[in-house]
Design a protein around this motif. Sequence first.
Motif, PDB file in Angstrom:
ATOM      1  N   ILE A 219       0.976  -1.041  -0.153  1.00  0.00           N
ATOM      2  CA  ILE A 219       0.001   0.017  -0.060  1.00  0.00           C
ATOM      3  C   ILE A 219       1.018   1.313   0.039  1.00  0.00           C
ATOM      4  O   ILE A 219       0.394   2.213  -0.577  1.00  0.00           O
ATOM      5  CB  ILE A 219      -0.937   0.073   1.139  1.00  0.00           C
ATOM      6  N   LEU A 220       1.993   1.419   0.964  1.00  0.00           N
ATOM      7  CA  LEU A 220       2.708   2.630   1.010  1.00  0.00           C
ATOM      8  C   LEU A 220       3.985   2.689   0.107  1.00  0.00           C
ATOM      9  O   LEU A 220       4.430   3.670  -0.074  1.00  0.00           O
ATOM     10  CB  LEU A 220       3.278   2.558   2.503  1.00  0.00           C
ATOM     11  N   PHE A 221       4.651   1.380  -0.240  1.00  0.00           N
ATOM     12  CA  PHE A 221       5.647   1.657  -0.904  1.00  0.00           C
ATOM     13  C   PHE A 221       6.140   0.847  -2.089  1.00  0.00           C
ATOM     14  O   PHE A 221       6.713   1.171  -3.094  1.00  0.00           O
ATOM     15  CB  PHE A 221       6.876   1.079   0.021  1.00  0.00           C
ATOM     16  N   THR A 222       5.702  -0.594  -2.235  1.00  0.00           N
ATOM     17  CA  THR A 222       5.970  -1.329  -3.256  1.00  0.00           C
ATOM     18  C   THR A 222       4.791  -1.719  -4.254  1.00  0.00           C
ATOM     19  O   THR A 222       5.371  -2.322  -5.299  1.00  0.00           O
ATOM     20  CB  THR A 222       6.698  -2.695  -2.664  1.00  0.00           C
TER      21      THR A 222
ATOM     22  N   ALA B  80      -1.347   3.684  -2.298  1.00  0.00           N
ATOM     23  CA  ALA B  80      -2.391   4.497  -1.933  1.00  0.00           C
ATOM     24  C   ALA B  80      -2.252   5.676  -2.116  1.00  0.00           C
ATOM     25  O   ALA B  80      -1.184   6.395  -2.441  1.00  0.00           O
ATOM     26  CB  ALA B  80      -2.312   4.674  -0.096  1.00  0.00           C
ATOM     27  N   ASP B  81      -3.402   6.625  -2.537  1.00  0.00           N
ATOM     28  CA  ASP B  81      -3.456   8.020  -3.091  1.00  0.00           C
ATOM     29  C   ASP B  81      -2.988   8.852  -1.907  1.00  0.00           C
ATOM     30  O   ASP B  81      -2.484   9.870  -2.251  1.00  0.00           O
ATOM     31  CB  ASP B  81      -4.644   8.388  -3.684  1.00  0.00           C
ATOM     32  N   PHE B  82      -3.226   8.611  -0.612  1.00  0.00           N
ATOM     33  CA  PHE B  82      -2.981   9.603   0.269  1.00  0.00           C
ATOM     34  C   PHE B  82      -2.837   8.723   1.522  1.00  0.00           C
ATOM     35  O   PHE B  82      -3.229   7.489   1.837  1.00  0.00           O
ATOM     36  CB  PHE B  82      -3.946  10.389   0.349  1.00  0.00           C
ATOM     37  N   PHE B  83      -1.930   9.107   2.752  1.00  0.00           N
ATOM     38  CA  PHE B  83      -1.678   8.631   4.176  1.00  0.00           C
ATOM     39  C   PHE B  83      -2.476   9.443   5.082  1.00  0.00           C
ATOM     40  O   PHE B  83      -2.172  10.529   5.015  1.00  0.00           O
ATOM     41  CB  PHE B  83      -0.327   8.482   4.292  1.00  0.00           C
ATOM     42  N   ASP B  84      -3.090   9.014   5.943  1.00  0.00           N
ATOM     43  CA  ASP B  84      -4.237   9.462   6.878  1.00  0.00           C
ATOM     44  C   ASP B  84      -3.520   9.101   8.183  1.00  0.00           C
ATOM     45  O   ASP B  84      -4.003   8.093   8.503  1.00  0.00           O
ATOM     46  CB  ASP B  84      -5.549   9.164   6.654  1.00  0.00           C
TER      47      ASP B  84
ATOM     48  N   GLY C 292       5.727  12.480  13.128  1.00  0.00           N
ATOM     49  CA  GLY C 292       7.235  12.459  13.436  1.00  0.00           C
ATOM     50  C   GLY C 292       7.611  10.909  13.789  1.00  0.00           C
ATOM     51  O   GLY C 292       8.740  10.697  14.241  1.00  0.00           O
ATOM     52  N   SER C 293       6.781   9.953  13.845  1.00  0.00           N
ATOM     53  CA  SER C 293       7.047   8.758  14.134  1.00  0.00           C
ATOM     54  C   SER C 293       7.962   8.009  12.908  1.00  0.00           C
ATOM     55  O   SER C 293       7.934   8.656  11.868  1.00  0.00           O
ATOM     56  CB  SER C 293       6.016   7.859  14.287  1.00  0.00           C
ATOM     57  N   PRO C 294       8.510   6.874  13.006  1.00  0.00           N
ATOM     58  CA  PRO C 294       9.349   6.293  12.059  1.00  0.00           C
ATOM     59  C   PRO C 294       8.511   5.856  10.711  1.00  0.00           C
ATOM     60  O   PRO C 294       8.890   6.035   9.833  1.00  0.00           O
ATOM     61  CB  PRO C 294       9.754   5.118  12.628  1.00  0.00           C
ATOM     62  N   LEU C 295       7.178   5.575  11.304  1.00  0.00           N
ATOM     63  CA  LEU C 295       6.184   5.203   9.972  1.00  0.00           C
ATOM     64  C   LEU C 295       5.832   6.634   9.174  1.00  0.00           C
ATOM     65  O   LEU C 295       6.128   6.437   8.134  1.00  0.00           O
ATOM     66  CB  LEU C 295       5.228   4.543  10.508  1.00  0.00           C
ATOM     67  N   TRP C 296       5.721   7.480   9.947  1.00  0.00           N
ATOM     68  CA  TRP C 296       5.449   8.859   9.275  1.00  0.00           C
ATOM     69  C   TRP C 296       6.485   9.256   8.427  1.00  0.00           C
ATOM     70  O   TRP C 296       6.383   9.757   7.264  1.00  0.00           O
ATOM     71  CB  TRP C 296       5.058  10.076  10.364  1.00  0.00           C
TER      72      TRP C 296
ATOM     73  N   HIS D 213       6.042  10.269   4.700  1.00  0.00           N
ATOM     74  CA  HIS D 213       5.905  11.870   4.373  1.00  0.00           C
ATOM     75  C   HIS D 213       6.603  12.227   3.258  1.00  0.00           C
ATOM     76  O   HIS D 213       7.973  11.822   3.217  1.00  0.00           O
ATOM     77  CB  HIS D 213       6.244  12.468   5.707  1.00  0.00           C
ATOM     78  N   GLY D 214       6.218  12.944   2.203  1.00  0.00           N
ATOM     79  CA  GLY D 214       6.759  13.428   1.160  1.00  0.00           C
ATOM     80  C   GLY D 214       6.781  12.403  -0.094  1.00  0.00           C
ATOM     81  O   GLY D 214       7.026  12.817  -1.137  1.00  0.00           O
ATOM     82  N   LYS D 215       6.359  11.178   0.263  1.00  0.00           N
ATOM     83  CA  LYS D 215       6.151  10.256  -0.781  1.00  0.00           C
ATOM     84  C   LYS D 215       4.707  10.142  -1.594  1.00  0.00           C
ATOM     85  O   LYS D 215       4.492   9.845  -2.716  1.00  0.00           O
ATOM     86  CB  LYS D 215       6.602   8.786  -0.308  1.00  0.00           C
ATOM     87  N   MET D 216       3.909  10.838  -0.720  1.00  0.00           N
ATOM     88  CA  MET D 216       2.297  10.955  -1.053  1.00  0.00           C
ATOM     89  C   MET D 216       1.755  11.889  -0.113  1.00  0.00           C
ATOM     90  O   MET D 216       2.094  12.418   0.847  1.00  0.00           O
ATOM     91  CB  MET D 216       1.477   9.422  -0.880  1.00  0.00           C
ATOM     92  N   PRO D 217       0.410  12.530  -0.553  1.00  0.00           N
ATOM     93  CA  PRO D 217      -0.169  13.439   0.273  1.00  0.00           C
ATOM     94  C   PRO D 217      -0.665  12.944   1.699  1.00  0.00           C
ATOM     95  O   PRO D 217      -0.728  11.490   1.894  1.00  0.00           O
ATOM     96  CB  PRO D 217      -1.378  13.610  -0.448  1.00  0.00           C
TER      97      PRO D 217
END
Length: 242
Positions: A181-184, A189-193, A200-204, A208-212
């Motif tokens: 969904i996020l990377f491969t 995904a069209d956006f991350f909510d 500021g977490s590792p997942l964020w 962040h910067g790769k999709m809205p």
Amino acid sequence: MNNWLYGKYVAHRGLHTAEISENTLQAFENAISHGYNVELDVQQSKDGKLVVYHDLNLGRLTNSAEDVSALDYRTLTQNVVYRATGQGIPDFESALSVCRGRTGLMIEVKKCAYEANVIDMEPEILRILKKYDGDFVVKSFNPFTVLWFLENAPEFTVGFLSEYDRIEDYREDSRAAVEKILFTGSRKADFFDYCVGKIGSPLWNSVHGKMPCFAWVVRSQRQFDGCKKDVSNIIFEDFIPE
């Protein structure tokens, strides 16, 4: 990405107040009249119908202590009411009718668990939304639901909700879906909510910067001011953002 989604803030479960309960037709009307997009939650009744309600259990806000999934559609929409206001639980298509052509919708597909690998109500949501002529996006915390919509609804804008700090916080059997969904994935995904308190977490940081990216639930101007430079839009409640 749909331009409407950037142009107006998103009222979480509609614009609700002491006199207007969340996720009701009245809350959606109130959001529309104040110029906001609407976020709402969709889940399934015992007999497979789609209703708009947030909690899996009705006890926090209504005159029933049952789970939503334990009651049939007729009972949910005719007998269950919010204790504070007496307002009723709407069915999904009624909510769509209120919002159609008047505002944009963020539709959260509410599952029994974040990581339940069960596809049940998704095809019915797809069927209904294929006929809907308003602006909308679909999102879920459940990675299998998000993946299903990415694969079966190429024309939809689909988002992934999360409040986890790391991919490793997901169950091992869910991580591959999250990675796709996020990377491969061939379609990500069209956006991350994301949970505003976890920015500021590792997942964020990895997304962040790769999709809205959007933030939920922003509950004060101070919280909004602290995150607005990092997000494309906010889902808010309990205050009016400036």
